[in-house]
Motif scaffolding. Structure first.
Motif, PDB file in Angstrom:
ATOM      1  N   ILE A  31       0.834  -1.205   0.000  1.00  0.00           N
ATOM      2  CA  ILE A  31       0.000   0.000   0.000  1.00  0.00           C
ATOM      3  C   ILE A  31       0.865   1.250   0.000  1.00  0.00           C
ATOM      4  N   CYS A  32       1.888   1.273   0.852  1.00  0.00           N
ATOM      5  CA  CYS A  32       2.742   2.461   0.924  1.00  0.00           C
ATOM      6  C   CYS A  32       3.530   2.679  -0.370  1.00  0.00           C
ATOM      7  N   PHE A  33       4.013   1.610  -0.984  1.00  0.00           N
ATOM      8  CA  PHE A  33       4.739   1.779  -2.237  1.00  0.00           C
ATOM      9  C   PHE A  33       3.827   2.272  -3.351  1.00  0.00           C
ATOM     10  N   VAL A  34       2.630   1.747  -3.424  1.00  0.00           N
ATOM     11  CA  VAL A  34       1.685   2.204  -4.451  1.00  0.00           C
ATOM     12  C   VAL A  34       1.316   3.667  -4.213  1.00  0.00           C
ATOM     13  N   LEU A  35       1.058   4.028  -2.965  1.00  0.00           N
ATOM     14  CA  LEU A  35       0.732   5.420  -2.660  1.00  0.00           C
ATOM     15  C   LEU A  35       1.888   6.358  -2.998  1.00  0.00           C
ATOM     16  N   ALA A  36       3.110   5.948  -2.688  1.00  0.00           N
ATOM     17  CA  ALA A  36       4.266   6.788  -3.011  1.00  0.00           C
ATOM     18  C   ALA A  36       4.371   7.003  -4.515  1.00  0.00           C
ATOM     19  N   ASP A  37       4.150   5.944  -5.286  1.00  0.00           N
ATOM     20  CA  ASP A  37       4.176   6.086  -6.745  1.00  0.00           C
ATOM     21  C   ASP A  37       3.069   7.012  -7.228  1.00  0.00           C
ATOM     22  N   VAL A  38       1.906   6.890  -6.641  1.00  0.00           N
ATOM     23  CA  VAL A  38       0.787   7.763  -7.021  1.00  0.00           C
ATOM     24  C   VAL A  38       1.127   9.221  -6.727  1.00  0.00           C
ATOM     25  N   PHE A  39       1.735   9.486  -5.578  1.00  0.00           N
ATOM     26  CA  PHE A  39       2.088  10.863  -5.229  1.00  0.00           C
ATOM     27  C   PHE A  39       3.150  11.428  -6.174  1.00  0.00           C
ATOM     28  N   VAL A  40       4.130  10.619  -6.532  1.00  0.00           N
ATOM     29  CA  VAL A  40       5.170  11.088  -7.459  1.00  0.00           C
ATOM     30  C   VAL A  40       4.579  11.350  -8.836  1.00  0.00           C
ATOM     31  N   ILE A  41       3.728  10.460  -9.310  1.00  0.00           N
ATOM     32  CA  ILE A  41       3.111  10.656 -10.623  1.00  0.00           C
ATOM     33  C   ILE A  41       2.175  11.858 -10.609  1.00  0.00           C
ATOM     34  N   ALA A  42       1.448  12.059  -9.517  1.00  0.00           N
ATOM     35  CA  ALA A  42       0.581  13.240  -9.404  1.00  0.00           C
ATOM     36  C   ALA A  42       1.407  14.514  -9.429  1.00  0.00           C
ATOM     37  N   TRP A  43       2.558  14.485  -8.748  1.00  0.00           N
ATOM     38  CA  TRP A  43       3.432  15.661  -8.776  1.00  0.00           C
ATOM     39  C   TRP A  43       3.913  15.933 -10.202  1.00  0.00           C
ATOM     40  N   LEU A  44       4.330  14.889 -10.908  1.00  0.00           N
ATOM     41  CA  LEU A  44       4.771  15.065 -12.298  1.00  0.00           C
ATOM     42  C   LEU A  44       3.630  15.578 -13.180  1.00  0.00           C
ATOM     43  N   TRP A  45       2.454  15.052 -12.961  1.00  0.00           N
ATOM     44  CA  TRP A  45       1.308  15.423 -13.786  1.00  0.00           C
ATOM     45  C   TRP A  45       0.893  16.872 -13.564  1.00  0.00           C
ATOM     46  N   PHE A  46       0.777  17.272 -12.315  1.00  0.00           N
ATOM     47  CA  PHE A  46       0.244  18.599 -12.015  1.00  0.00           C
ATOM     48  C   PHE A  46       1.283  19.715 -12.056  1.00  0.00           C
ATOM     49  N   PHE A  47       2.537  19.410 -11.763  1.00  0.00           N
ATOM     50  CA  PHE A  47       3.505  20.474 -11.571  1.00  0.00           C
ATOM     51  C   PHE A  47       4.714  20.377 -12.479  1.00  0.00           C
ATOM     52  N   SER A  48       4.569  19.734 -13.618  1.00  0.00           N
ATOM     53  CA  SER A  48       5.664  19.685 -14.576  1.00  0.00           C
ATOM     54  C   SER A  48       5.922  21.087 -15.103  1.00  0.00           C
ATOM     55  N   SER A  49       7.202  21.428 -15.272  1.00  0.00           N
ATOM     56  CA  SER A  49       7.551  22.797 -15.669  1.00  0.00           C
ATOM     57  C   SER A  49       7.203  23.101 -17.115  1.00  0.00           C
ATOM     58  N   SER A  50       6.992  22.094 -17.908  1.00  0.00           N
ATOM     59  CA  SER A  50       6.610  22.325 -19.300  1.00  0.00           C
ATOM     60  C   SER A  50       5.369  21.500 -19.618  1.00  0.00           C
ATOM     61  N   GLN A  51       4.878  21.667 -20.793  1.00  0.00           N
ATOM     62  CA  GLN A  51       3.685  20.928 -21.204  1.00  0.00           C
ATOM     63  C   GLN A  51       4.038  19.573 -21.805  1.00  0.00           C
ATOM     64  N   VAL A  52       5.174  19.037 -21.394  1.00  0.00           N
ATOM     65  CA  VAL A  52       5.620  17.746 -21.909  1.00  0.00           C
ATOM     66  C   VAL A  52       4.816  16.597 -21.319  1.00  0.00           C
ATOM     67  N   MET A  53       4.272  16.795 -20.127  1.00  0.00           N
ATOM     68  CA  MET A  53       3.547  15.725 -19.443  1.00  0.00           C
ATOM     69  C   MET A  53       2.130  15.577 -19.991  1.00  0.00           C
ATOM     70  N   ASP A  54       2.014  14.928 -21.116  1.00  0.00           N
ATOM     71  CA  ASP A  54       0.680  14.644 -21.628  1.00  0.00           C
ATOM     72  C   ASP A  54       0.297  13.219 -21.236  1.00  0.00           C
ATOM     73  N   ARG A  55      -0.849  12.809 -21.638  1.00  0.00           N
ATOM     74  CA  ARG A  55      -1.368  11.509 -21.214  1.00  0.00           C
ATOM     75  C   ARG A  55      -0.494  10.343 -21.671  1.00  0.00           C
ATOM     76  N   GLU A  56       0.056  10.417 -22.865  1.00  0.00           N
ATOM     77  CA  GLU A  56       0.869   9.305 -23.368  1.00  0.00           C
ATOM     78  C   GLU A  56       2.133   9.122 -22.519  1.00  0.00           C
ATOM     79  N   ILE A  57       2.767  10.223 -22.152  1.00  0.00           N
ATOM     80  CA  ILE A  57       3.972  10.117 -21.336  1.00  0.00           C
ATOM     81  C   ILE A  57       3.627   9.636 -19.937  1.00  0.00           C
ATOM     82  N   LEU A  58       2.516  10.093 -19.395  1.00  0.00           N
ATOM     83  CA  LEU A  58       2.099   9.638 -18.075  1.00  0.00           C
ATOM     84  C   LEU A  58       1.818   8.135 -18.088  1.00  0.00           C
TER      85      LEU A  58
END
Length: 147
Positions: free
Chosen positions: A76-103
């Motif tokens: 559970i903790c590992f899955v949650l940590a991955d979710v938090f990291v991916i959410a950070w990448l998704w919401f706060f990426s410095s460029s518009q590179v993070m589209d759905r395909e890359i995610l």
């Protein structure tokens, strides 16, 4: 250990991590710029503290929990940590590179790598258990072989 005390320890560590990151961010912004702290930065602090706390509780040994509870907590903790990291990448990426395909590619890579690591850990654990059982049987026979 009761689940409520385990969750309260996680919440305490999360709040400590948030506080430390907030103070560190405030110091860096005070020393390096005249900008005010933006709300997006506060959300990033929350996501970073959540990921840190999740990784911490996935990787620390908790002997007070049962073996089954440890395994459940680990996953559970590992899955949650991955979710938090991916959410950070998704919401706060410095460029518009993070589209759905890359995610989707990030999620697939994480799943494949974690699957391979878990498989290797399982195989290594089986080999180690076999080796320990052989050593125990040798010890039980007084070090004498049957041949």
């Amino acid at each position: 250990m009761k689940v409520s005390s385990y969750i309260s320890r996680i919440a305490k560590d999360f709040l400590i991590a948030c506080g430390c990151l907030f103070v560190l961010t405030a110091l860096v912004l005070t020393l390096s710029s005249t900008e005010m702290m933006k709300p997006s930065l506060l959300w990033q602090i929350i996501l970073a503290a959540s990921a840190f706390t999740s990784f911490k509780y996935a990787l620390i040994d908790t002997p007070e929990l049962g073996k089954r509870a440890q395994r459940i907590s680990f996953y559970i903790c590992f899955v949650l940590a991955d979710v938090f990291v991916i959410a950070w990448l998704w919401f706060f990426s410095s460029s518009q590179v993070m589209d759905r395909e890359i995610l989707v590619a990030f999620v697939l890579v994480i799943l494949v790598v974690k699957g391979m690591v878990y498989a290797m850990m399982h195989i290594d654990g089986l080999k180690e258990a076999k080796r320990l059982n052989e050593k125990l049987s040798e010890y039980g026979n007084g070090g004498k072989s049957d041949s």
